[in-house]
Design a protein around this motif. Sequence first.
Motif, PDB file in Angstrom:
ATOM      1  N   ARG A 263       0.855  -1.181   0.000  1.00 13.52           N
ATOM      2  CA  ARG A 263       0.000   0.000   0.000  1.00 13.52           C
ATOM      3  C   ARG A 263       0.898   1.239   0.000  1.00 13.52           C
ATOM      4  O   ARG A 263       1.700   1.448   0.904  1.00 13.52           O
ATOM      5  N   LEU A 264       0.723   2.054  -1.038  1.00 15.22           N
ATOM      6  CA  LEU A 264       1.552   3.231  -1.214  1.00 15.22           C
ATOM      7  C   LEU A 264       0.966   4.421  -0.457  1.00 15.22           C
ATOM      8  O   LEU A 264      -0.259   4.509  -0.284  1.00 15.22           O
ATOM      9  N   PRO A 265       1.822   5.338  -0.036  1.00 19.70           N
ATOM     10  CA  PRO A 265       1.307   6.561   0.590  1.00 19.70           C
ATOM     11  C   PRO A 265       0.440   7.340  -0.400  1.00 19.70           C
ATOM     12  O   PRO A 265       0.588   7.215  -1.617  1.00 19.70           O
ATOM     13  N   LYS A 266      -0.463   8.134   0.124  1.00 25.56           N
ATOM     14  CA  LYS A 266      -1.335   8.951  -0.713  1.00 25.56           C
ATOM     15  C   LYS A 266      -0.505   9.827  -1.633  1.00 25.56           C
ATOM     16  O   LYS A 266       0.534  10.354  -1.239  1.00 25.56           O
ATOM     17  N   GLU A 267      -0.947   9.955  -2.873  1.00 27.77           N
ATOM     18  CA  GLU A 267      -0.291  10.747  -3.923  1.00 27.77           C
ATOM     19  C   GLU A 267       0.965  10.083  -4.484  1.00 27.77           C
ATOM     20  O   GLU A 267       1.597  10.623  -5.380  1.00 27.77           O
ATOM     21  N   THR A 268       1.360   8.927  -3.948  1.00 24.20           N
ATOM     22  CA  THR A 268       2.517   8.205  -4.499  1.00 24.20           C
ATOM     23  C   THR A 268       2.068   7.383  -5.695  1.00 24.20           C
ATOM     24  O   THR A 268       1.017   6.744  -5.667  1.00 24.20           O
ATOM     25  N   LYS A 269       2.845   7.380  -6.759  1.00 24.65           N
ATOM     26  CA  LYS A 269       2.502   6.697  -7.995  1.00 24.65           C
ATOM     27  C   LYS A 269       3.175   5.329  -8.077  1.00 24.65           C
ATOM     28  O   LYS A 269       4.214   5.101  -7.443  1.00 24.65           O
ATOM     29  N   PRO A 270       2.588   4.398  -8.880  1.00 20.86           N
ATOM     30  CA  PRO A 270       3.228   3.077  -9.024  1.00 20.86           C
ATOM     31  C   PRO A 270       4.636   3.160  -9.569  1.00 20.86           C
ATOM     32  O   PRO A 270       5.480   2.310  -9.252  1.00 20.86           O
ATOM     33  N   ASN A 271       4.950   4.175 -10.382  1.00 16.07           N
ATOM     34  CA  ASN A 271       6.316   4.320 -10.884  1.00 16.07           C
ATOM     35  C   ASN A 271       7.311   4.556  -9.754  1.00 16.07           C
ATOM     36  O   ASN A 271       8.487   4.170  -9.854  1.00 16.07           O
ATOM     37  N   ASP A 272       6.853   5.201  -8.671  1.00 23.21           N
ATOM     38  CA  ASP A 272       7.724   5.399  -7.513  1.00 23.21           C
ATOM     39  C   ASP A 272       8.087   4.065  -6.881  1.00 23.21           C
ATOM     40  O   ASP A 272       9.232   3.854  -6.448  1.00 23.21           O
ATOM     41  N   LEU A 273       7.099   3.158  -6.816  1.00 18.76           N
ATOM     42  CA  LEU A 273       7.361   1.823  -6.287  1.00 18.76           C
ATOM     43  C   LEU A 273       8.319   1.064  -7.199  1.00 18.76           C
ATOM     44  O   LEU A 273       9.267   0.414  -6.731  1.00 18.76           O
ATOM     45  N   LEU A 274       8.088   1.160  -8.491  1.00 19.73           N
ATOM     46  CA  LEU A 274       8.967   0.465  -9.441  1.00 19.73           C
ATOM     47  C   LEU A 274      10.408   0.953  -9.329  1.00 19.73           C
ATOM     48  O   LEU A 274      11.354   0.155  -9.377  1.00 19.73           O
ATOM     49  N   SER A 275      10.582   2.250  -9.187  1.00 20.07           N
ATOM     50  CA  SER A 275      11.947   2.787  -9.117  1.00 20.07           C
ATOM     51  C   SER A 275      12.687   2.309  -7.877  1.00 20.07           C
ATOM     52  O   SER A 275      13.916   2.179  -7.894  1.00 20.07           O
ATOM     53  N   LEU A 276      11.946   2.013  -6.813  1.00 21.13           N
ATOM     54  CA  LEU A 276      12.563   1.484  -5.601  1.00 21.13           C
ATOM     55  C   LEU A 276      12.917   0.003  -5.727  1.00 21.13           C
ATOM     56  O   LEU A 276      13.927  -0.467  -5.181  1.00 21.13           O
TER      57      LEU A 276
END
Length: 308
Positions: A263-276
């Motif tokens: 579960r991502l923080p509000k306003e965080t995009k899936p691309n942010d997860l991918l980059s991590l």
Amino acid sequence: MEIFSAAHITKQYAAHKALDDVTINVPEGSIFGLLGPNGAGKTTLIRIINQIIAPDAGDLSFLERRLLPKDVENIGYLPEERGLYKKMKVGEQALYLAQLKGLSRREAEKRLAYWFAKFEIMSWWNRKVEELSKGMQQKVQFIVTVIHQPRLLIFDEPFSGFDPINVNMLKEEILNLRATGSTIIFSTHNMASVEELCDHIALINNARKILDGNVKAIKDQYSTNTFEVHFNAFDQDLRSILPENFEIVKTGMDDAFHVARIRLPKETKPNDLLSLLMPHVTIHSLNEIIPSMNDIFINVVTDREAAQ
């Protein structure tokens, strides 16, 4: 344009309140889902729309004016309780009902021939209704509901008693009716059907409307920004490469891949997860976990009960 609206409808039966200040607005050319558990008040509202019973309070509009008795000619109603005369022949009864709805005998025969052929029941034309299976009887009743091409169609639990093949056939016909200009109110307690068919919904529970709107907008509203990711073998703790505000809901294995729901923080995009993740693992898929209408219904009901 709204083809139908009901404003602040209330209906009381002795000590039981069936509807409590319910308002719905049905856009023209849409499939509008009227949802809720059995006993919520859906059928009472449908009977009020069909002018079978009257509300104790509230206003009804059709084509943006007050609903009139003559408007029943522009409404087709398939009730949950089926009502064919079992001793009559199928074709004879279909002709009779079609003519009651204003069709000439010639036009009724023409339209019935089309629908009977489409539903593959022409061979039953001269059989008595009681000889038909429940599913076949429902096909006949569906046909006589739509035969006069009304502006508004109301289906109350239309899939009840159908096998999966006939359910799919009926779903296709409902979508075809919308495509050719009909507006449909679709009443059900089956949330899965709603996600396939409906553009707009109203959720009713314990006589009150608790949620309404566009289906996609509602699902977006209740989205938790949770994603499921499939990735290859990984010998570190996933927590070690994600910030603390990325919640790991669960982890496991699926066939040959590791699986994690995050579960991502509000306003965080899936691309942010991918980059991590990408510097550490090979990602095979990433999918958003969209809440189902059933999940949304349970959450809304639970939240309302907790607030009371």
